[in-house]
Design a protein around this motif. Structure first.
Motif, short mmCIF file in Angstrom:
data_model
loop_
_atom_site.label_atom_id
_atom_site.label_comp_id
_atom_site.label_asym_id
_atom_site.label_seq_id
_atom_site.Cartn_x
_atom_site.Cartn_y
_atom_site.Cartn_z
N UNK A 43 1.16 -1.37 0.20
CA UNK A 43 0.17 0.02 -0.30
C UNK A 43 0.67 1.42 -0.31
N UNK A 44 2.33 1.08 0.07
CA UNK A 44 3.53 2.26 0.12
C UNK A 44 3.27 3.72 1.32
N UNK A 45 2.23 3.56 2.29
CA UNK A 45 2.25 3.84 2.83
C UNK A 45 2.84 4.56 4.04
N UNK A 46 3.97 4.40 4.25
CA UNK A 46 6.05 4.23 4.56
C UNK A 46 6.51 4.41 3.63
N UNK A 47 5.68 5.13 3.01
CA UNK A 47 6.85 5.65 1.44
C UNK A 47 7.31 6.81 1.51
N UNK A 48 8.08 7.57 2.06
CA UNK A 48 8.24 9.52 1.63
C UNK A 48 8.54 10.18 0.36
N UNK A 49 8.73 8.75 -0.43
CA UNK A 49 8.19 9.84 -1.59
C UNK A 49 6.82 10.34 -2.26
N UNK A 50 6.41 11.92 -2.13
CA UNK A 50 4.73 11.95 -3.01
C UNK A 50 5.25 11.63 -3.32
N UNK A 51 5.26 11.40 -4.86
CA UNK A 51 5.77 10.47 -6.11
C UNK A 51 5.02 8.89 -6.14
N UNK A 52 5.04 8.66 -4.86
CA UNK A 52 4.12 6.92 -4.89
C UNK A 52 3.39 7.42 -4.21
N UNK A 53 2.31 7.10 -4.35
CA UNK A 53 0.94 7.06 -4.46
C UNK A 53 0.16 6.09 -3.03
N UNK A 54 -0.17 6.39 -2.46
CA UNK A 54 -0.85 5.18 -1.32
C UNK A 54 -1.96 4.67 -1.89
N UNK A 55 -2.21 3.11 -1.71
CA UNK A 55 -3.00 2.38 -2.62
C UNK A 55 -3.54 2.04 -1.55
N UNK A 56 -4.90 1.80 -2.35
CA UNK A 56 -6.06 1.70 -0.84
C UNK A 56 -6.13 0.19 -1.11
N UNK A 57 -6.39 -1.00 -2.17
CA UNK A 57 -7.28 -2.21 -2.78
C UNK A 57 -6.59 -2.98 -2.73
N UNK A 58 -4.86 -2.58 -2.70
CA UNK A 58 -4.35 -3.91 -2.63
C UNK A 58 -3.62 -5.18 -1.48
N UNK A 59 -4.65 -4.09 -0.05
CA UNK A 59 -3.74 -5.62 0.68
C UNK A 59 -4.94 -6.82 0.08
N UNK A 60 -5.89 -5.81 -0.01
CA UNK A 60 -7.29 -6.50 0.41
C UNK A 60 -7.11 -7.58 -0.93
N UNK A 61 -5.89 -7.39 -1.97
CA UNK A 61 -6.14 -8.30 -3.30
C UNK A 61 -5.81 -9.23 -2.51
N UNK A 62 -4.20 -9.62 -2.35
CA UNK A 62 -3.18 -9.75 -1.87
C UNK A 62 -4.13 -11.18 -0.88
N UNK A 63 -4.56 -10.50 -0.44
CA UNK A 63 -5.27 -11.36 1.35
C UNK A 63 -6.04 -12.05 0.64
N UNK A 64 -6.81 -11.84 -0.14
CA UNK A 64 -8.07 -12.46 -0.61
C UNK A 64 -7.48 -13.57 -1.69
N UNK A 65 -6.99 -13.30 -2.72
CA UNK A 65 -6.32 -15.05 -3.46
C UNK A 65 -6.42 -15.58 -2.76
N UNK A 66 -4.74 -14.83 -1.76
CA UNK A 66 -4.14 -16.18 -1.11
C UNK A 66 -5.32 -16.97 -0.74
N UNK A 67 -6.37 -16.53 0.03
CA UNK A 67 -7.69 -17.12 0.12
C UNK A 67 -8.78 -18.26 -0.19
N UNK A 68 -8.82 -17.69 -2.10
CA UNK A 68 -9.80 -17.66 -2.46
C UNK A 68 -8.59 -19.13 -3.43
#
Length: 318
Positions: A43-68
């Motif tokens: 999700x890049x929330x710990x990256x201080x580079x202003x060019x790298x936007x925080x993403x909100x769906x990526x953790x759901x993507x990975x977590x639910x694919x693993x389960x599915x």
């Protein structure tokens, strides 16, 4: 007349025996073997580079694919080994970085090397990635390992050919599922895809591994969210990338869903088989964003791409 018919019948019966014996002795590796799934979400929330936007769906993507994917493997009576690798939140301590589930290239490479040592030719390895992809090059932007200051972008990029070569070294069948911008760079350019190669380096990789192999059963295939353009997340409270949301739907992972699925009604089947082509076709039909630009859209579109060629890859049989 009876004599000719009898002779014909005997010959037909003999041919059937030959074909049946071939069918019975043919090693169908899609009916057995272990399944390895590595799911990366950043999700890049710990990256201080202003060019790298925080993403909100990526953790759901990975977590639910693993389960599915685990439930798919369970329904196919296959042994499952899952590796969920996520970076979530603002933590950037040394203790965070040394966790084997933190998706730095060091940890991802170690995980893939471990699978390469354990896997056999009968096994299936799936690598999923949800995060940023670099404009015009397709490089994946991984999690950084810098405790202070702004991390260098060049230090956290994973080039397509590096990941492809690492996957190619794993025995058995391999599938990459990449949900990022410009992810079509991972797909070999051809009539069946909209990929555009901006660098000769990736063409050289495809030449190395795919020349004169068009009609051999594929051992490595790629399915991506986009061609040479952006990919998008759904603007929802429980967000996913549009590509991954459609993929999960094809696997039978419904939204909204109960806390834990126990079985899946797999929608993307074709003749009781789950293949790369059947998943690709399902995603193109079901994703909630246009596959092509039009005057009547809001300007957002993404066209998924898949490895071309005459041979499909069967992932599971049911």
């Amino acid at each position: 007349m009876m004599k000719h018919l009898s002779t014909f019948s005997i010959l037909l019966f003999a041919l059937l025996l030959v074909f049946l014996s071939c069918e019975l002795t043919y090693e169908d590796t899609t009916s057995f073997g272990d399944v390895y799934v590595v799911s990366v979400g950043i999700d890049y929330a710990n990256n201080s580079d202003p060019e790298i936007k925080t993403l909100k769906g990526t953790i759901n993507d990975a977590t639910e694919q693993q389960k599915a994917w685990k439930l798919v493997a369970d329904q196919a009576n296959r042994e499952f080994y899952g590796y969920l690798m996520t970076q979530e939140g603002e933590s950037r301590t040394a203790a965070t970085f040394v966790q084997t589930t933190y998706p730095s290239w060091t940890n991802i490479e170690s995980t893939l090397d471990g699978i390469a040592d354990a896997a056999s030719e009968n096994d299936l390895t799936i690598f999923t990635y949800s995060g940023h992809g670099l404009d015009k090059k397709g490089d994946l932007v991984l999690a950084h390992t810098v405790t202070t200051g702004t991390p260098s972008l060049e230090d956290i990029l994973l080039a397509p050919e590096v990941l492809l070569e690492k996957m190619a070294g794993i025995p058995g069948r391999k599938l990459l599922l990449i949900d990022s911008c410009y992810s079509g760079i991972f797909v070999e350019e051809g009539e069946s895809s909209l990929s555009t190669h901006y660098s000769k380096r990736i063409d050289q990789w495809f030449t190395k591994y795919f020349d004169d192999m068009e009609y051999a059963p594929p051992t490595l295939m790629v399915l991506t969210a986009s061609a040479a353009h952006d990919s998008y997340e759904a603007d929802e409270e429980h967000s996913h990338g549009f590509f991954t949301k459609a993929l999960l739907s094809g696997l039978g992972w419904t939204h909204p869903h109960t806390p834990e699925h126990t079985s899946l009604d797999i929608q993307a089947l074709s003749n009781n088989r789950l293949t790369v082509d059947s998943i690709y076709s399902y995603i193109k039909k079901k994703q909630e964003i246009k596959t092509r630009w039009s005057l009547f859209s809001d300007g957002k579109f993404q066209h998924p791409t898949a490895t071309g060629g005459p041979m499909d890859m069967v992932l599971f049989r049911f």
